[in-house]
Design an enzyme around this catalytic site. Structure first.
Site, PDB file in Angstrom:
ATOM      1  N   GLU A 209      89.387  65.714  49.805  1.00  0.00           N
ATOM      2  CA  GLU A 209      88.468  64.562  49.605  1.00  0.00           C
ATOM      3  C   GLU A 209      89.394  63.522  48.488  1.00  0.00           C
ATOM      4  O   GLU A 209      89.822  64.051  47.578  1.00  0.00           O
ATOM      5  CB  GLU A 209      87.331  65.066  48.654  1.00  0.00           C
ATOM      6  CG  GLU A 209      86.271  65.599  49.586  1.00  0.00           C
ATOM      7  CD  GLU A 209      84.993  65.996  48.706  1.00  0.00           C
ATOM      8  OE1 GLU A 209      84.882  65.310  47.482  1.00  0.00           O
ATOM      9  OE2 GLU A 209      84.248  66.440  49.202  1.00  0.00           O
TER      10      GLU A 209
ATOM     11  N   ASP B  56      78.641  62.058  38.810  1.00  0.00           N
ATOM     12  CA  ASP B  56      79.821  62.444  38.199  1.00  0.00           C
ATOM     13  C   ASP B  56      79.739  63.002  36.544  1.00  0.00           C
ATOM     14  O   ASP B  56      79.321  62.088  35.966  1.00  0.00           O
ATOM     15  CB  ASP B  56      81.380  61.565  38.218  1.00  0.00           C
ATOM     16  CG  ASP B  56      81.610  61.596  39.829  1.00  0.00           C
ATOM     17  OD1 ASP B  56      81.424  62.545  40.639  1.00  0.00           O
ATOM     18  OD2 ASP B  56      81.876  60.283  40.319  1.00  0.00           O
TER      19      ASP B  56
END
Length: 271
Positions: free
Chosen positions: A49, A60
């Site tokens: 990724e 996040d």
């Protein structure tokens, strides 16, 4: 068959799950992130990724937020992330690459243009964190037209009634968000995963990857055994950030320390 589907089919024949490590583009600079990207397959990455830095990464935690800020400070743009993939493909045609990011930069780039350019660069799949299922038509027709797998996020709070709706149009694999909350803050228990994954199996035939909270080799091994893949992000970024100097530059040996961590994770997944 896409690179992602082919890789998971091969791993199924081998009787094991996948390790999917994460690298944030241009963190803390282009050269360092490129060295990490190029070194990950040899270190044991089955898929990779790449995070596309964004100014408002709502899913996040502080570790990946800081990585994104470093990438943005280094000047990264969406086109630069695609160039990274294109340069990676010069020497590696086999390892599947998934871009993980947010919708706004793609809208600014142009959704159709983005999918065309991503496919041409050698991208295999997209995870767009803040794109709700109800708005997927903004991107899905273009990703389908260009052979890009559209990977959906499933949360612990996604109930059985909504699952088929969220999974509609998905391909490649399903990304199970193992915790409610942001990345890198805590981990799900094996008991939680053993209860959650069979429920997803009833709704999809796609491989299932577990992310958000997988940090240690032991956790990666458990996740890849219960599901089909373990995604490790914050733990790798943490190691990198601990090996930056006062000016935010990578110290000698920083890349190798992260790759050693990938090797340990890969060994646990293979066990």
């Amino acid at each position: 068959m896409s690179r992602i589907a082919a890789r998971f089919a091969d791993l199924k024949r081998q009787g094991r799950g996948a390790l999917i490590p994460f690298v944030e583009a241009w963190d803390p600079d282009h050269a360092t992130s490129m060295a990490l990207l190029r070194g990950m397959p040899e270190a044991g990455a089955d898929l990779i990724e790449i995070g596309m830095p964004f100014t408002d990464p709502m899913a996040d935690g502080p570790i990946i937020q800081a990585a994104g800020k470093r990438g943005l400070a280094a000047g990264v743009k969406v086109a630069d992330v695609l160039t990274m993939v294109r340069d990676f493909r010069v020497a590696d045609e086999a390892t599947p690459i998934v871009l993980m990011g947010y919708l706004n930069p793609i809208l600014s780039y142009g959704p159709e243009r983005f999918c065309v350019d991503a496919a041409a660069a050698g991208v295999d799949g997209l995870i767009i964190v803040d794109l709700p299922t109800e708005e997927a038509d903004v991107l899905l027709p273009y990703s389908n037209a260009n052979g890009l797998d559209f990977i959906r996020l499933i949360a612990p709070t996604t109930d059985d009634k909504r699952l088929p709706h969220v999974l509609s149009g998905s391909s490649g694999f399903v990304y199970y968000v193992a915790i409610t909350g942001i990345t890198g803050t805590r981990s799900a228990t094996a008991e939680h995963l053993e209860a959650a994954i069979p429920r997803l199996r009833k709704a999809t035939n796609l491989p299932i990857a577990i992310g958000f909270g997988v940090r240690s080799p032991e956790q990666a091994g458990t996740a890849s055994r219960i599901a089909d893949a373990a995604v490790v992000a914050s733990a790798l970024i943490d190691t990198l950030s601990a090996n930056l100097d006062a000016d935010g530059k990578a110290r000698p040996g920083a890349v190798e320390k992260v790759l050693d961590q990938v090797r340990a994770l890969a060994a646990a997944v293979r066990r």
